[in-house]
Design an enzyme around this catalytic site. Sequence first.
Site, PDB file in Angstrom:
ATOM      1  N   LYS A 196       0.874  -1.169   0.000  1.00  0.00           N
ATOM      2  CA  LYS A 196       0.000   0.000   0.000  1.00  0.00           C
ATOM      3  C   LYS A 196       0.914   1.223   0.000  1.00  0.00           C
ATOM      4  O   LYS A 196       1.696   1.421   0.931  1.00  0.00           O
ATOM      5  CB  LYS A 196      -0.889   0.015   1.248  1.00  0.00           C
ATOM      6  CG  LYS A 196      -1.697   1.295   1.383  1.00  0.00           C
ATOM      7  CD  LYS A 196      -2.475   1.348   2.677  1.00  0.00           C
ATOM      8  CE  LYS A 196      -2.953   2.780   2.940  1.00  0.00           C
ATOM      9  NZ  LYS A 196      -3.575   2.929   4.248  1.00  0.00           N
ATOM     10  N   THR A 200      -8.285   3.282  12.910  1.00  0.00           N
ATOM     11  CA  THR A 200      -8.475   4.027  14.156  1.00  0.00           C
ATOM     12  C   THR A 200      -9.793   3.682  14.843  1.00  0.00           C
ATOM     13  O   THR A 200      -9.828   3.497  16.062  1.00  0.00           O
ATOM     14  CB  THR A 200      -8.441   5.547  13.869  1.00  0.00           C
ATOM     15  OG1 THR A 200      -7.240   5.841  13.153  1.00  0.00           O
ATOM     16  CG2 THR A 200      -8.455   6.357  15.154  1.00  0.00           C
ATOM     17  N   GLY A 215     -10.760   7.973   7.429  1.00  0.00           N
ATOM     18  CA  GLY A 215     -11.872   8.848   7.780  1.00  0.00           C
ATOM     19  C   GLY A 215     -13.109   8.114   8.267  1.00  0.00           C
ATOM     20  O   GLY A 215     -14.031   8.736   8.793  1.00  0.00           O
TER      21      GLY A 215
END
Lengths: 373, 257
Positions: B99, B209, B187
């Site tokens: 990535k 997260t 996000g």
Amino acid sequence: MGLYDVIRRFDAAALLGAAQNAQPRDVEAALDRERPTLRDFAVLLSDAAAGLLEPMAQKARLLTRSHFGSAVVLFTPLYISNYCDSVCAYCSFGRNHRIERMHLSPEQIAAEAQRISETGMRHILVLTGEARKIATIDYLREAMAVLRDRFCSIAIEVYPMTRDEYGVMVESSVDSLTIYQEVYDEQAYHRYHAGGPKDNYAFRIEAPERACDAGMHAVTIGSLLGLGSWRSEALATAAHLDYLRTKYPGVEMAVSLPRMRPLAGDFTPPYPVGDRQFVQMLLAFRLFAPEVGITLSTREQAEFRDAVLPLGVTKVSAGVSTAVGGRSGKASTTQFEIADTRSVEEMKDSLLRLGYQPVMHDWSHRLTGGFHG
Amino acid sequence: MVTDDPLIIGGITVRSRLITGSGKYRDDRIIPDVLEAAGCDIITVALRRIDLDRPQDSILNHVPKGKVLLPNTSGARTAAEAVRIARLSREAGCGNWIKIEVINDSKYLLPDNAETIAATDVLVREGFVVLPYMSPDLYAARRLVDAGAAAVMPLGAPIGTNRGLQTRALLEIMVGELKVPVIVDAGIGRPSHAAQAMELGAAAVLLNTAIASSEDPVAMARAFKLAVEAGRLAYLAGMGPESMTARASSPLTGFLE
């Protein structure tokens, strides 16, 4: 306009003066701001904010978790030379002190590195005194050749260098720089450093910028707490930080909050920083710069370090010796007394117990930087 | 539904459309349980956190066998650095998936699309399966596809902000136009955000997260698994148009039909 001029024109006194009239609602407004300004930072240092430490702490904890998760990076210092041409009034390594001087050979550095390595430590901070003619650039380069295969990340805390010299350090596998201005108040700076090579305020304050320009991956700045009024020192540090993060957005910036401890030379810090003030300052930095690392040294007591971890600390030292040769052979005098004497293993255990993840490896000079070996 | 609707990336068929990260946990020992609850096939790891000399001491130790490892180039500021990190990753035995994260702004952590395209170009030619993290931009995405990216990973909102699909309009265009999987990365703070991304046609979502910082990461992982499956199912089923006014479910003129 260079940084020195920016700092000279920066009117910390006016910002702090205005902030001293701040009301609780001004503090709340600063707390609510998505991107606090330096004016907000000054408000967060005010008396009004001192009464709102808890809400500041709550937000600081959330910001820290969002940016860093539960990770806390561990590092340890390695003093390799304590010769010094400077006469800093507060430092026990100053040339005016009659202490034993040591300067480790590559073999001795390897022995120290081996001891540190056995503790599992992978991030190291290499320190020398301010003695360019003894701890030369070539000497440092030789030291890095010994250290680079033993540690994933090497930081230096030595004398300020030119841009090209920082370039040599980056080529030698140094990925991080720590350099404290010691005291941002220029007059006080000259008082503390009179008569030594360190008495060049501009050359020191512009050092982090030269290092960023030379390709350093991470830079830590700070003020030695106790030498100047805590509010103006914190605000100047924040202004310095803001300048650097704007000009070099790709560099991982950090702030360290070294609070003065008793030293060999009987120096008493003229502006002692109390625990509440220390915490307020720590919170203000976290709220002002959520993405910036905050380092806490073993100058602080273990209990205090544990207690302030959630407020924004992202990097701690462990298994510390502030003497040259302190781990593998005859040790020199220590630079300062440490208060938190926990070993690396003890520190890892404490972090896990407190719900933090001890990170031994957060970067490798092999990933980028100048060393193409 | 998952078995009938496979996702193919880089020639590999994956069952789960939820990809998670491995950072920010209070204790890495919880990772196997989180992956189990999330049902993930792919897990990202930051190569910067892997000790190349002591990989057994790293996060890799907590990644169960059989998962596809997706190392990321976190910390790279330029294409050259991302390429270097990718090569080291492969040398270290982390496989040939990468990535690409090229970020030169610590404050907002926004990816640099131009550098990302340059790195993709080099790494695809070296045989990597490249999944680039990007700011949502159709032209940049097309260049990434032309360079051979196996998927593109536009952000929903800046990393770690939990603000959901702030870039929704741009994501919808990318999903509509691109022939490679569009994976919404960054996000996503709530299961409902993940469901929204899947409803608009994202091939998968990548998040870290929201799970890692939760008080109960295992339960949150399961919540995201369900949300991703629900969103995908709704997308496949086809959703009715949205309207500002009510429409009766039993129309008055039905008798004329």
